[in-house]
Write a protein that holds these residues in place. Sequence first.
Motif, PDB file in Angstrom:
ATOM      1  N   UNK A   1       0.844  -1.194   0.000  1.00 44.25           N
ATOM      2  CA  UNK A   1       0.000   0.000   0.000  1.00 44.25           C
ATOM      3  C   UNK A   1       0.877   1.241   0.000  1.00 44.25           C
ATOM      4  N   UNK A   2       0.277   2.361  -0.429  1.00 39.17           N
ATOM      5  CA  UNK A   2       1.025   3.613  -0.419  1.00 39.17           C
ATOM      6  C   UNK A   2       1.121   4.166   0.990  1.00 39.17           C
ATOM      7  N   UNK A   3       2.249   4.794   1.265  1.00 43.12           N
ATOM      8  CA  UNK A   3       2.458   5.411   2.566  1.00 43.12           C
ATOM      9  C   UNK A   3       2.429   6.927   2.420  1.00 43.12           C
ATOM     10  N   UNK A   4       1.824   7.586   3.364  1.00 50.08           N
ATOM     11  CA  UNK A   4       1.774   9.046   3.351  1.00 50.08           C
ATOM     12  C   UNK A   4       2.976   9.676   4.041  1.00 50.08           C
ATOM     13  N   UNK A   5       3.836   8.834   4.605  1.00 53.91           N
ATOM     14  CA  UNK A   5       4.983   9.384   5.323  1.00 53.91           C
ATOM     15  C   UNK A   5       5.949  10.025   4.337  1.00 53.91           C
ATOM     16  N   UNK A   6       6.506  11.160   4.734  1.00 52.32           N
ATOM     17  CA  UNK A   6       7.434  11.891   3.877  1.00 52.32           C
ATOM     18  C   UNK A   6       8.860  11.638   4.326  1.00 52.32           C
ATOM     19  N   UNK A   7       9.749  11.503   3.354  1.00 53.22           N
ATOM     20  CA  UNK A   7      11.160  11.371   3.657  1.00 53.22           C
ATOM     21  C   UNK A   7      11.671  12.734   4.126  1.00 53.22           C
ATOM     22  N   UNK A 179      13.364  -1.307   3.642  1.00 58.61           N
ATOM     23  CA  UNK A 179      12.003  -0.792   3.784  1.00 58.61           C
ATOM     24  C   UNK A 179      11.937   0.465   4.639  1.00 58.61           C
ATOM     25  N   UNK A 180      12.828   0.593   5.615  1.00 65.52           N
ATOM     26  CA  UNK A 180      12.761   1.744   6.520  1.00 65.52           C
ATOM     27  C   UNK A 180      13.556   2.950   6.030  1.00 65.52           C
ATOM     28  N   UNK A 181      14.552   2.721   5.171  1.00 65.37           N
ATOM     29  CA  UNK A 181      15.393   3.826   4.715  1.00 65.37           C
ATOM     30  C   UNK A 181      15.544   3.887   3.197  1.00 65.37           C
ATOM     31  N   UNK A 182      15.994   2.821   2.590  1.00 67.73           N
ATOM     32  CA  UNK A 182      16.454   2.926   1.204  1.00 67.73           C
ATOM     33  C   UNK A 182      15.323   3.044   0.196  1.00 67.73           C
ATOM     34  N   UNK A 183      14.238   2.319   0.368  1.00 70.51           N
ATOM     35  CA  UNK A 183      13.120   2.478  -0.561  1.00 70.51           C
ATOM     36  C   UNK A 183      12.380   3.802  -0.345  1.00 70.51           C
ATOM     37  N   UNK A 184      12.181   4.263   0.893  1.00 70.33           N
ATOM     38  CA  UNK A 184      11.630   5.613   1.058  1.00 70.33           C
ATOM     39  C   UNK A 184      12.521   6.693   0.449  1.00 70.33           C
ATOM     40  N   UNK A 186      14.497   6.326  -2.111  1.00 66.81           N
ATOM     41  CA  UNK A 186      14.343   6.204  -3.558  1.00 66.81           C
ATOM     42  C   UNK A 186      13.081   6.911  -4.041  1.00 66.81           C
ATOM     43  N   UNK A 187      11.984   6.692  -3.331  1.00 70.14           N
ATOM     44  CA  UNK A 187      10.735   7.349  -3.716  1.00 70.14           C
ATOM     45  C   UNK A 187      10.873   8.868  -3.633  1.00 70.14           C
ATOM     46  N   UNK A 188      11.504   9.340  -2.566  1.00 70.28           N
ATOM     47  CA  UNK A 188      11.695  10.789  -2.417  1.00 70.28           C
ATOM     48  C   UNK A 188      12.593  11.330  -3.519  1.00 70.28           C
ATOM     49  N   UNK A 189      13.680  10.644  -3.814  1.00 75.10           N
ATOM     50  CA  UNK A 189      14.606  11.101  -4.851  1.00 75.10           C
ATOM     51  C   UNK A 189      13.906  11.251  -6.197  1.00 75.10           C
ATOM     52  N   UNK A 190      12.998  10.316  -6.498  1.00 77.09           N
ATOM     53  CA  UNK A 190      12.341  10.298  -7.803  1.00 77.09           C
ATOM     54  C   UNK A 190      11.002  11.029  -7.816  1.00 77.09           C
ATOM     55  N   UNK A 191      10.623  11.624  -6.690  1.00 78.55           N
ATOM     56  CA  UNK A 191       9.341  12.330  -6.627  1.00 78.55           C
ATOM     57  C   UNK A 191       8.148  11.407  -6.761  1.00 78.55           C
ATOM     58  N   UNK A 192       8.301  10.172  -6.276  1.00 77.18           N
ATOM     59  CA  UNK A 192       7.252   9.156  -6.404  1.00 77.18           C
ATOM     60  C   UNK A 192       6.642   8.855  -5.042  1.00 77.18           C
ATOM     61  N   UNK A 194       5.866   6.407  -2.032  1.00 75.53           N
ATOM     62  CA  UNK A 194       6.476   5.236  -1.433  1.00 75.53           C
ATOM     63  C   UNK A 194       5.401   4.186  -1.212  1.00 75.53           C
ATOM     64  N   UNK A 195       5.591   3.011  -1.813  1.00 76.25           N
ATOM     65  CA  UNK A 195       4.656   1.903  -1.671  1.00 76.25           C
ATOM     66  C   UNK A 195       5.288   0.866  -0.756  1.00 76.25           C
ATOM     67  N   UNK A 196       4.638   0.612   0.351  1.00 77.57           N
ATOM     68  CA  UNK A 196       5.194  -0.309   1.335  1.00 77.57           C
ATOM     69  C   UNK A 196       5.285  -1.727   0.774  1.00 77.57           C
TER      70      UNK A 196
END
Length: 305
Positions: A1-7, A179-184, A186-192, A194-196
């Motif tokens: 699912x998508x997460x609303x948490x922001x990096x 899941x706690x650091x690197x994928x979030x 990545x999503x922030x870097x690409x403006x996408x 984050x899907x858990x």
Amino acid sequence: MQSNSNYSIGTPGKPWGESERQTWREQTTIKREYQQEVIPKIEALGQRFNIEQYGALSYDEARYPLLCIKSKNWDSNKPTVLITGGVHGYETSGVHGAIKFMDTQAEKYQKDFNFIAAPCVSPWGYETINRWNPNAVDPNRSFYKDSPAEESSNLMKLVATLGDVLVHFDLHETTDTDETEFRPALAARDGANFVECTIPDGFYTVGDTESPQSEFQSAIIESVAKVTHIAPADDKGNLIDSPMIQPGVILYPMVKLGLCGGATNCTYGTTTEVYPDSPKVTDEECNDAQVAAIKGGLDYVIRHL
């Protein structure tokens, strides 16, 4: 699912620019030393193998020489085995598992194969315990022409000198910090968004969609199962959001994704994924799982040469 948490870096929905990359880079710190933990182990094998430098990282060429371990009596009539580790520098058993295999097992197989191992492709990532290089680029998505990652381009230049490679083992880990650091990040870097995702609890391999070599993968899984537990599929039949096509095995299109597993035209290739965060395993058992993966794969290839 998508997460609303922001990096913590960047604006949601907006890809990073150079200022965000600089902010990210400034928050990294040296946590362990390549010159103390890795290079001495490689150099200790110098009486039994050729130790060659195939490049250096421009971030600090003296600090980050790129070393490989190569069979002394290279025989062009033998097939070649390539072992890569530390493409993601934070995946520790990839580095130390590659060295341990060369130290404890490679000579037992040298009548059948030439060996070359690049145990730590990303030493800056090793020191800072990072997936990316200092430019916030993932080396394991950068194995293609005009690569933006010098870690990847240096290894590709080495591969180009080898001729045909029959077998390639690319040693990795899947960690809770994915899941706690690197994928979030990545999503922030690409403006996408984050899907858990669920981190698999155990070892698995990634084969090539274009050449799965299912029996080869099975032999690896069987060998590793003697050392550590194999990841079961989740309730959707997936591992890391990809269909588990046989026990402990998923497939990625290696070349299309710019993965290290696509850096050669090998017949037999696998990307190993150790799970170091399990309470069931020690660091040394993670290294042993990498060694077992290589042994299982090579024993299979020998039976089918």
